[in-house]
Write a protein that holds these residues in place. Structure first.
Motif, PDB file in Angstrom:
ATOM      1  N   ILE A   2       0.708  -1.166  -0.140  1.00  8.01           N
ATOM      2  CA  ILE A   2      -0.152  -0.164   0.003  1.00  8.01           C
ATOM      3  C   ILE A   2       0.798   1.188   0.012  1.00  8.01           C
ATOM      4  O   ILE A   2       1.770   1.479   0.850  1.00  8.01           O
ATOM      5  CB  ILE A   2      -0.828  -0.124   1.403  1.00  8.01           C
ATOM      6  N   THR A   3       0.872   2.024  -1.162  1.00  6.40           N
ATOM      7  CA  THR A   3       1.755   3.410  -1.050  1.00  6.40           C
ATOM      8  C   THR A   3       0.932   4.599  -0.761  1.00  6.40           C
ATOM      9  O   THR A   3       1.558   5.377  -0.402  1.00  6.40           O
ATOM     10  CB  THR A   3       2.253   3.271  -2.644  1.00  6.40           C
ATOM     11  N   ASP A   4      -0.318   4.681  -0.766  1.00  8.13           N
ATOM     12  CA  ASP A   4      -0.996   5.864  -0.125  1.00  8.13           C
ATOM     13  C   ASP A   4      -2.451   5.380   0.007  1.00  8.13           C
ATOM     14  O   ASP A   4      -3.054   4.327  -0.444  1.00  8.13           O
ATOM     15  CB  ASP A   4      -0.890   6.887  -1.130  1.00  8.13           C
ATOM     16  N   ALA A  25      -1.789   1.048  -4.443  1.00 13.02           N
ATOM     17  CA  ALA A  25      -1.049   0.177  -4.255  1.00 13.02           C
ATOM     18  C   ALA A  25      -0.069  -0.050  -5.257  1.00 13.02           C
ATOM     19  O   ALA A  25      -0.270   0.387  -6.327  1.00 13.02           O
ATOM     20  CB  ALA A  25      -1.806  -1.297  -4.339  1.00 13.02           C
ATOM     21  N   ALA A  26       1.338  -0.075  -5.082  1.00 12.07           N
ATOM     22  CA  ALA A  26       2.248   0.340  -5.860  1.00 12.07           C
ATOM     23  C   ALA A  26       2.131   1.587  -6.711  1.00 12.07           C
ATOM     24  O   ALA A  26       2.331   1.773  -7.936  1.00 12.07           O
ATOM     25  CB  ALA A  26       2.411  -0.869  -7.023  1.00 12.07           C
ATOM     26  N   ASP A  27       1.786   2.585  -6.156  1.00  7.69           N
ATOM     27  CA  ASP A  27       1.761   3.885  -6.628  1.00  7.69           C
ATOM     28  C   ASP A  27       0.587   4.099  -7.561  1.00  7.69           C
ATOM     29  O   ASP A  27       0.308   5.470  -8.223  1.00  7.69           O
ATOM     30  CB  ASP A  27       2.840   4.481  -7.002  1.00  7.69           C
ATOM     31  N   GLU A  28      -0.304   3.107  -7.687  1.00  8.69           N
ATOM     32  CA  GLU A  28      -1.360   3.404  -8.833  1.00  8.69           C
ATOM     33  C   GLU A  28      -2.783   3.287  -7.982  1.00  8.69           C
ATOM     34  O   GLU A  28      -2.983   2.620  -6.857  1.00  8.69           O
ATOM     35  CB  GLU A  28      -1.295   2.275  -9.656  1.00  8.69           C
ATOM     36  N   PHE A  29      -3.815   4.213  -8.352  1.00 11.12           N
ATOM     37  CA  PHE A  29      -4.827   4.094  -7.649  1.00 11.12           C
ATOM     38  C   PHE A  29      -5.443   2.894  -7.811  1.00 11.12           C
ATOM     39  O   PHE A  29      -5.587   2.345  -9.031  1.00 11.12           O
ATOM     40  CB  PHE A  29      -5.890   5.253  -8.451  1.00 11.12           C
ATOM     41  N   VAL A  92      -0.429   2.347   7.897  1.00 14.01           N
ATOM     42  CA  VAL A  92      -0.936   1.086   7.011  1.00 14.01           C
ATOM     43  C   VAL A  92      -0.187   1.157   5.996  1.00 14.01           C
ATOM     44  O   VAL A  92       0.211   0.064   5.083  1.00 14.01           O
ATOM     45  CB  VAL A  92      -2.300   1.279   6.886  1.00 14.01           C
ATOM     46  N   ILE A  93       0.547   2.383   5.447  1.00 13.03           N
ATOM     47  CA  ILE A  93       1.188   2.596   4.313  1.00 13.03           C
ATOM     48  C   ILE A  93       2.492   1.685   4.487  1.00 13.03           C
ATOM     49  O   ILE A  93       3.159   1.774   5.360  1.00 13.03           O
ATOM     50  CB  ILE A  93       1.538   4.011   4.011  1.00 13.03           C
ATOM     51  N   GLY A  94       2.643   0.877   3.433  1.00 11.13           N
ATOM     52  CA  GLY A  94       3.990  -0.146   3.385  1.00 11.13           C
ATOM     53  C   GLY A  94       3.417  -1.506   3.841  1.00 11.13           C
ATOM     54  O   GLY A  94       4.262  -2.472   3.482  1.00 11.13           O
ATOM     55  N   MET A  95       2.226  -1.720   4.124  1.00 13.72           N
ATOM     56  CA  MET A  95       1.684  -3.101   4.546  1.00 13.72           C
ATOM     57  C   MET A  95       1.264  -3.748   3.263  1.00 13.72           C
ATOM     58  O   MET A  95       0.921  -3.078   2.129  1.00 13.72           O
ATOM     59  CB  MET A  95       0.486  -3.117   5.422  1.00 13.72           C
ATOM     60  N   ASN A  96       1.519  -4.980   3.342  1.00 17.35           N
ATOM     61  CA  ASN A  96       0.832  -5.612   2.056  1.00 17.35           C
ATOM     62  C   ASN A  96      -0.658  -5.640   1.648  1.00 17.35           C
ATOM     63  O   ASN A  96      -1.480  -5.937   2.753  1.00 17.35           O
ATOM     64  CB  ASN A  96       1.289  -7.276   2.299  1.00 17.35           C
ATOM     65  N   ALA A 134      -8.888  -2.672  -3.310  1.00 15.09           N
ATOM     66  CA  ALA A 134      -7.510  -2.535  -3.868  1.00 15.09           C
ATOM     67  C   ALA A 134      -6.968  -3.702  -4.210  1.00 15.09           C
ATOM     68  O   ALA A 134      -6.446  -3.861  -5.441  1.00 15.09           O
ATOM     69  CB  ALA A 134      -6.746  -1.582  -2.961  1.00 15.09           C
ATOM     70  N   ALA A 135      -6.876  -4.640  -3.292  1.00 12.63           N
ATOM     71  CA  ALA A 135      -6.178  -5.846  -3.630  1.00 12.63           C
ATOM     72  C   ALA A 135      -6.900  -6.704  -4.966  1.00 12.63           C
ATOM     73  O   ALA A 135      -6.243  -7.091  -5.376  1.00 12.63           O
ATOM     74  CB  ALA A 135      -6.420  -6.861  -2.316  1.00 12.63           C
TER      75      ALA A 135
END
Ligand code: PGA
Ligand code: ZN
Length: 444
Positions: A2-4, A25-29, A92-96, A134-135
């Motif tokens: 999660i990047t944002d 996630a990975a910088d994409e919405f 939470v940012i940085g978590m899978n 998102a997942a």
């Protein structure tokens, strides 16, 4: 990862503010989700943070946020939004994004209270839901497949609320919801059509008689009628005129929401509207109320009773389960509040035989899924449910399929925030194609 992650305040179907969360996630919405809100809420539900209520309850106040009635009458959710942006996001940012249970556990740890009053269940649930979506999106698969796995194929039977009363309408009907269930349908699509046809017919015949066809919060009609029996008579008439046989093609379900009728001082259930229409007070004890249900069950093809008694009336619940539980689905909504602890107590006491699942009663998806799984292990039926205050988010449709819940309750075929859930199920059934299954009986 999660990047944002961020939240905003949007409006729900009643025009009240609610929380919407977006996850990158990975910088994409990747995913967006929004949180529903109830009107006849159970006492044991987790806490929905409202800016004005913080002031009343002497909880955390934050400079820059109006903890008064002047903004949205105190219903604003700026504090919950702020909790997502400034307290949840950094953790939470940085978590899978695929670690749903770990994210939900982190939310619970950050909050640190039993009732989620610190961060607010609306803040937490928005994040929990948006992470799940998102997942699924980042894998490019439908949400129901992501949540339910490869062997998911069962559509739920809709329970459509076509007559509204209680807290969801300003009429004389005391029972909150009168629902139709397409028990004779072979597929979800057919069941949906049958219900919509009955709904249209009901509108037509109410109009013919000069009764109001204005709708309540969940899209059902809300005329002034003398009592529940009369409402059910109207429904039978509509079913027949639509070309169906009550009891065979279409059955009925009630959500009494009895906690709203209960007077704990006198330990009686007060039917205010019925009393008003009769010109004398109408009051029933637990036992009298069960007798009354028994009469209604004899007169009409009712297959399910939700919250027939108060959320604290465990003795009454034991009695009704013994008397009616063998043949009638008895659903705990305010009684269980999607909480495994309350459900365990119910299982131990042999109370009810079905649970209503509302994700915002408990505040994280993982905990709601735990409640579904516990119910199934104990042989309780499960019904995935909307709230009377809804958004365009259709996640509950996917949850109903993912967990093979068997039933879904999401209002009348009217008001787009309800209809969109039914439409999402049409899409899912079409996508599943030949492998799609449908429980032809609500109690199997
Ligand atoms: P609520 O009603 O969303 O207003 O709580 C729904 C229900 O009682 O099932
Ligand atoms: Zn209910």
């Amino acid at each position: 990862p999660i990047t944002d992650l961020y939240a905003r305040e949007i409006l729900d179907s009643r025009g009240n503010p609610t929380v919407e969360v977006e996850v990158l996630a990975a910088d994409e919405f990747c995913g967006r989700a929004s949180v529903p809100s109830g009107a006849s809420t159970g006492r044991y539900e987790v806490v929905e943070l409202r800016d004005g209520r913080q002031r009343e309850k002497n909880l955390e106040k934050k400079p820059g946020i109006k903890h008064t009635k002047e903004r949205y009458g105190g219903m604003g959710v700026e504090l919950a939004v702020d909790h997502v942006n400034s307290r949840i996001a950094p953790a939470v940012i940085g978590m899978n994004v695929f670690d749903q249970a770990a994210v939900d556990e982190m939310l619970k740890k950050l909050d640190g209270t039993k009732d989620k009053s610190n961060l607010g269940a609306n803040a937490m649930l928005g994040v929990s839901m948006a992470v799940a979506r998102a997942a699924a999106n980042s894998l490019g698969i439908p949400l129901y497949s992501y949540l339910g796995g490869v062997n998911v194929k069962m559509l739920p039977v809709p329970m459509m609320n076509i007559m509204n009363g209680g807290k969801h309408a300003d009429n004389t009907i005391d029972i909150q919801e009168f629902m139709i269930v397409p028990s004779g349908a072979e597929t979800y699509k057919e069941g949906l059509r049958m219900c919509a046809e009955v709904y249209q017919m009901l509108k037509k015949i109410l109009k013919e008689e000069g009764l109001s066809t204005a709708v309540g919060d969940e899209g059902g009609f809300a005329p002034n009628l003398p009592d529940a029996g009369t409402v059910l008579e109207w429904m039978e008439k509509a079913v027949r005129r639509a070309g169906y046989e009550p009891g065979q093609h279409i059955t009925f379900a009630l959500d009494v929401a009895a906690s709203e009728l209960y007077d704990s001082t006198f330990q009686k259930y007060v039917f205010e509207g019925e009393g008003k229409m009769q010109g004398k007070p109408c009051v029933r004890s637990s036992e009298e109320l069960i007798d009354y249900y028994e009469e209604l069950l004899e007169r009409f093809p009712i297959v399910s009773l939700e919250d027939p008694l108060d959320e604290e009336d465990w003795d009454g619940w034991e009695l009704i389960t013994t008397r009616l539980g063998l043949h009638t689905q008895l659903v705990g909504d305010d009684l269980f509040v999607t909480n495994t602890k309350r459900l365990k107590k119910g299982i131990r006491k042999k109370v009810a035989n079905a649970i209503l699942i509302k994700v915002n009663q408990i505040g994280t998806l993982t905990e709601a899924f735990d409640a579904i799984e516990l119910a199934k292990r104990a042989g309780y039926q499960t019904i995935i449910s909307h709230r009377s205050g809804e958004t365009a988010d259709t996640m509950i449709a996917d949850i109903a399929v993912a967990f093979q819940a068997g039933q879904i309750k999401t209002g009348a075929p009217c008001r787009m925030e309800r209809v969109e859930k039914y439409n999402q199920l049409l899409r899912i059934e079409e996508r599943l194609g030949e492998i799609a299954q449908y429980p032809t009986k609500t109690r199997n």
